[in-house]
Design a protein around this motif. Structure first.
Motif, PDB file in Angstrom:
ATOM      1  N   MET A 173       5.318  -1.151  13.821  1.00 57.56           N
ATOM      2  CA  MET A 173       4.118  -1.250  13.002  1.00 57.56           C
ATOM      3  C   MET A 173       4.077  -0.052  12.045  1.00 57.56           C
ATOM      4  N   SER A 174       3.826  -0.302  10.789  1.00 58.73           N
ATOM      5  CA  SER A 174       3.843   0.729   9.759  1.00 58.73           C
ATOM      6  C   SER A 174       2.475   1.408   9.626  1.00 58.73           C
ATOM      7  N   TYR A 175       2.466   2.584   9.032  1.00 56.54           N
ATOM      8  CA  TYR A 175       1.209   3.305   8.828  1.00 56.54           C
ATOM      9  C   TYR A 175       0.437   2.788   7.622  1.00 56.54           C
ATOM     10  N   TYR A 176       0.998   1.782   6.922  1.00 58.59           N
ATOM     11  CA  TYR A 176       0.281   1.182   5.801  1.00 58.59           C
ATOM     12  C   TYR A 176       0.598  -0.305   5.719  1.00 58.59           C
ATOM     13  N   TYR A 177      -0.236  -0.988   4.941  1.00 56.54           N
ATOM     14  CA  TYR A 177      -0.098  -2.404   4.683  1.00 56.54           C
ATOM     15  C   TYR A 177      -0.010  -2.543   3.177  1.00 56.54           C
ATOM     16  N   SER A 178       0.906  -3.359   2.669  1.00 58.54           N
ATOM     17  CA  SER A 178       1.145  -3.388   1.230  1.00 58.54           C
ATOM     18  C   SER A 178       1.355  -4.803   0.722  1.00 58.54           C
ATOM     19  N   ARG A 179       0.885  -5.052  -0.507  1.00 55.87           N
ATOM     20  CA  ARG A 179       1.106  -6.308  -1.219  1.00 55.87           C
ATOM     21  C   ARG A 179       1.484  -5.976  -2.654  1.00 55.87           C
ATOM     22  N   ILE A 180       2.363  -6.783  -3.227  1.00 59.94           N
ATOM     23  CA  ILE A 180       2.717  -6.639  -4.637  1.00 59.94           C
ATOM     24  C   ILE A 180       2.156  -7.840  -5.374  1.00 59.94           C
ATOM     25  N   VAL A 181       1.443  -7.567  -6.482  1.00 64.67           N
ATOM     26  CA  VAL A 181       0.805  -8.621  -7.267  1.00 64.67           C
ATOM     27  C   VAL A 181       1.251  -8.504  -8.728  1.00 64.67           C
ATOM     28  N   THR A 182       1.051  -9.581  -9.459  1.00 66.91           N
ATOM     29  CA  THR A 182       1.375  -9.587 -10.881  1.00 66.91           C
ATOM     30  C   THR A 182       0.108  -9.583 -11.729  1.00 66.91           C
ATOM     31  N   ILE A 183      -0.950  -9.064 -11.195  1.00 69.03           N
ATOM     32  CA  ILE A 183      -2.238  -8.935 -11.879  1.00 69.03           C
ATOM     33  C   ILE A 183      -2.242  -7.600 -12.621  1.00 69.03           C
ATOM     34  N   PRO A 184      -2.823  -7.536 -13.827  1.00 70.17           N
ATOM     35  CA  PRO A 184      -2.877  -6.250 -14.543  1.00 70.17           C
ATOM     36  C   PRO A 184      -3.554  -5.155 -13.710  1.00 70.17           C
ATOM     37  N   ASN A 201      -7.799   5.404   2.753  1.00 74.48           N
ATOM     38  CA  ASN A 201      -7.165   5.456   1.436  1.00 74.48           C
ATOM     39  C   ASN A 201      -6.414   4.174   1.106  1.00 74.48           C
ATOM     40  N   ILE A 202      -6.541   3.807  -0.166  1.00 76.86           N
ATOM     41  CA  ILE A 202      -5.832   2.652  -0.704  1.00 76.86           C
ATOM     42  C   ILE A 202      -5.152   3.117  -1.984  1.00 76.86           C
ATOM     43  N   VAL A 203      -3.864   2.848  -2.093  1.00 82.34           N
ATOM     44  CA  VAL A 203      -3.087   3.261  -3.266  1.00 82.34           C
ATOM     45  C   VAL A 203      -2.807   2.036  -4.128  1.00 82.34           C
ATOM     46  N   ILE A 204      -3.054   2.189  -5.424  1.00 83.44           N
ATOM     47  CA  ILE A 204      -2.711   1.168  -6.408  1.00 83.44           C
ATOM     48  C   ILE A 204      -1.725   1.820  -7.359  1.00 83.44           C
ATOM     49  N   GLN A 205      -0.517   1.244  -7.447  1.00 84.74           N
ATOM     50  CA  GLN A 205       0.494   1.837  -8.319  1.00 84.74           C
ATOM     51  C   GLN A 205       1.221   0.749  -9.102  1.00 84.74           C
ATOM     52  N   GLU A 206       1.477   1.063 -10.368  1.00 82.77           N
ATOM     53  CA  GLU A 206       2.196   0.128 -11.222  1.00 82.77           C
ATOM     54  C   GLU A 206       3.676   0.493 -11.218  1.00 82.77           C
ATOM     55  N   GLU A 262       1.526  -2.644  -6.968  1.00 85.24           N
ATOM     56  CA  GLU A 262       1.549  -2.598  -5.509  1.00 85.24           C
ATOM     57  C   GLU A 262       0.240  -1.999  -5.017  1.00 85.24           C
ATOM     58  N   VAL A 263      -0.365  -2.685  -4.059  1.00 84.61           N
ATOM     59  CA  VAL A 263      -1.596  -2.212  -3.433  1.00 84.61           C
ATOM     60  C   VAL A 263      -1.274  -1.945  -1.970  1.00 84.61           C
ATOM     61  N   SER A 264      -1.505  -0.709  -1.534  1.00 78.57           N
ATOM     62  CA  SER A 264      -1.195  -0.313  -0.160  1.00 78.57           C
ATOM     63  C   SER A 264      -2.439   0.291   0.479  1.00 78.57           C
ATOM     64  N   ALA A 265      -2.749  -0.180   1.664  1.00 78.32           N
ATOM     65  CA  ALA A 265      -3.904   0.341   2.406  1.00 78.32           C
ATOM     66  C   ALA A 265      -3.412   0.979   3.692  1.00 78.32           C
ATOM     67  N   VAL A 266      -4.074   2.038   4.083  1.00 80.47           N
ATOM     68  CA  VAL A 266      -3.749   2.701   5.331  1.00 80.47           C
ATOM     69  C   VAL A 266      -3.960   1.716   6.484  1.00 80.47           C
ATOM     70  N   ASN A 267      -3.152   1.846   7.520  1.00 82.66           N
ATOM     71  CA  ASN A 267      -3.284   1.011   8.712  1.00 82.66           C
ATOM     72  C   ASN A 267      -3.979   1.846   9.796  1.00 82.66           C
ATOM     73  N   PRO A 268      -5.302   1.682   9.951  1.00 85.99           N
ATOM     74  CA  PRO A 268      -6.029   2.496  10.930  1.00 85.99           C
ATOM     75  C   PRO A 268      -5.530   2.318  12.360  1.00 85.99           C
ATOM     76  N   GLN A 269      -5.045   1.132  12.701  1.00 88.25           N
ATOM     77  CA  GLN A 269      -4.536   0.903  14.050  1.00 88.25           C
ATOM     78  C   GLN A 269      -3.385   1.849  14.365  1.00 88.25           C
ATOM     79  N   GLN A 270      -2.453   1.937  13.445  1.00 88.19           N
ATOM     80  CA  GLN A 270      -1.294   2.795  13.674  1.00 88.19           C
ATOM     81  C   GLN A 270      -1.710   4.265  13.740  1.00 88.19           C
ATOM     82  N   MET A 271      -2.638   4.651  12.878  1.00 88.51           N
ATOM     83  CA  MET A 271      -3.088   6.040  12.860  1.00 88.51           C
ATOM     84  C   MET A 271      -3.798   6.389  14.168  1.00 88.51           C
ATOM     85  N   LEU A 309      -9.683  -4.280   5.759  1.00 89.82           N
ATOM     86  CA  LEU A 309      -8.892  -3.738   4.650  1.00 89.82           C
ATOM     87  C   LEU A 309      -7.815  -4.741   4.231  1.00 89.82           C
ATOM     88  N   ARG A 310      -7.145  -5.334   5.201  1.00 91.09           N
ATOM     89  CA  ARG A 310      -6.101  -6.327   4.898  1.00 91.09           C
ATOM     90  C   ARG A 310      -6.687  -7.527   4.177  1.00 91.09           C
TER      91      ARG A 310
END
Length: 157
Positions: free
Chosen positions: A1-12, A80-85, A92-101, A122-123
């Motif tokens: 299980m990762s410390y974050y959850y991430s999705r990649i979108v094609t939305i501006p 924390n949630i990271v949004i990066q182009e 890519e939108v990545s949210a912290v995974n509180p369960q893992q933390m 968050l997911r």
């Protein structure tokens, strides 16, 4: 299980931030901090960097419960949630995974269950970026008519 959850979108990029903010509100979270790394790196380091923002999301009810259970849980707040182009214009939108933390710092079943609920919300907020009208609004969703204009980024014209 990762410390974050991430999705990649094609939305501006800016639309992702607006939709994510709305989705988080539906899940009972508000944005209490926004860090623009592109702007910070430009100002402080004279470095050009891609669009990269960190949103600090907080559900006041969950935050209260967490610090009531363990007074040091404030170290884990906000979520924390990271949004990066990326170079290919995907976002890519990545949210912290509180369960893992939580798993790393305590064996408390109560905190684990609590972290599971926070993680699920968050997911859901991240997963619902693809929908115009996301579902699964929780009873403690924040009202959308009282949203601080500081937390909403206008859509590009």
């Amino acid at each position: 299980m990762s410390y974050y959850y991430s999705r990649i979108v094609t939305i501006p990029f800016e639309e992702v931030i607006q939709k994510l903010t709305q989705n988080l509100q539906q899940q009972g979270f508000g944005i209490i901090t926004t860090i623009d790394l592109k702007d910070t790196f430009r100002q402080k380091l004279a470095v050009d960097f891609r669009k990269y923002k960190i949103l600090g999301a907080c559900n006041p009810q969950f935050a209260y419960q967490a610090v009531t259970i363990d007074s040091h849980m404030g170290l884990m707040l906000p979520c924390n949630i990271v949004i990066q182009e990326h170079e290919n214009n995907t976002v890519e939108v990545s949210a912290v995974n509180p369960q893992q933390m939580i798993r790393q710092i305590t064996t408390s079943d109560h905190l684990w269950e609590f972290a599971n609920e926070v993680n699920n919300r968050l997911r859901t907020a991240v997963d619902n970026l693809h929908y115009d009208h996301p579902s699964q609004q929780h009873k403690e969703a924040l009202p959308t008519d009282n949203i601080s204009q500081d937390n909403i980024i206008p859509m590009p014209e």
